[in-house]
Design a protein around this motif. Structure first.
Motif, short mmCIF file in Angstrom:
data_model
loop_
_atom_site.label_atom_id
_atom_site.label_comp_id
_atom_site.label_asym_id
_atom_site.label_seq_id
_atom_site.Cartn_x
_atom_site.Cartn_y
_atom_site.Cartn_z
N ASN A 1 18.81 39.45 34.06
CA ASN A 1 18.63 38.10 34.09
C ASN A 1 17.89 37.60 35.42
O ASN A 1 18.48 37.91 36.59
CB ASN A 1 20.06 37.25 34.06
CG ASN A 1 20.15 35.73 34.25
OD1 ASN A 1 19.06 35.21 34.57
ND2 ASN A 1 21.18 35.23 34.14
N GLU A 2 16.64 37.44 35.29
CA GLU A 2 15.82 37.14 36.56
C GLU A 2 16.62 36.05 37.45
O GLU A 2 15.97 36.01 38.52
CB GLU A 2 14.26 36.97 36.02
CG GLU A 2 13.73 37.82 35.15
CD GLU A 2 13.35 39.18 36.15
OE1 GLU A 2 13.31 39.08 37.40
OE2 GLU A 2 13.29 40.30 35.44
N ALA A 3 17.30 35.11 36.80
CA ALA A 3 17.77 34.11 37.58
C ALA A 3 18.84 34.53 38.54
O ALA A 3 19.25 33.86 39.33
CB ALA A 3 18.14 33.06 36.50
N ALA A 4 19.47 35.57 38.05
CA ALA A 4 20.55 36.30 38.93
C ALA A 4 20.16 37.75 39.45
O ALA A 4 20.51 38.63 38.77
CB ALA A 4 21.57 36.33 38.02
N PRO A 5 19.07 37.96 40.18
CA PRO A 5 18.68 39.28 40.53
C PRO A 5 19.51 40.16 41.03
O PRO A 5 19.18 41.33 41.18
CB PRO A 5 17.34 38.91 41.62
CG PRO A 5 17.71 37.56 42.07
CD PRO A 5 18.76 36.75 41.09
N SER B 1 22.45 40.69 40.07
CA SER B 1 23.58 41.00 38.76
C SER B 1 23.65 42.44 38.38
O SER B 1 22.90 43.22 38.97
CB SER B 1 23.29 40.07 37.51
OG SER B 1 22.13 40.75 37.41
#
Length: 78
Positions: free
Chosen positions: A38-42, A44
């Motif tokens: 998930n690019e929004a949560a680098p 993760s």
């Protein structure tokens, strides 16, 4: 290894298996080198690692507290 992942590996062309083995070695040594799922949560724990020049990828989970990497999915695009 998860039965679903084993089944997915069986569908990968035989000539790609050495590349897949190399990718598994990368996961053992440097699992955080994969890109974030998930690019929004680098930061993760779920990551993806490209294999065979982008013709496939491995989705996996880094479990640092257990010193473990769980492969969730092997996708081959051909």
């Amino acid at each position: 290894m998860d039965p679903q992942v084993r089944s997915q590996i069986r569908t990968v062309p035989a000539e790609t298996l050495p590349l897949l083995a190399d990718a598994m070695g990368v996961l053992e040594l440097t699992p955080w080198n994969g890109r974030p799922y998930n690019e929004a949560a680098p930061d993760s724990w779920m990551r993806q690692l490209d294999i065979a020049d982008g013709r496939g990828f491995i989705t996996y989970l880094v479990l640092d507290d257990q010193d473990r990497v769980d492969v969730l999915n092997v996708t081959w695009l051909g």
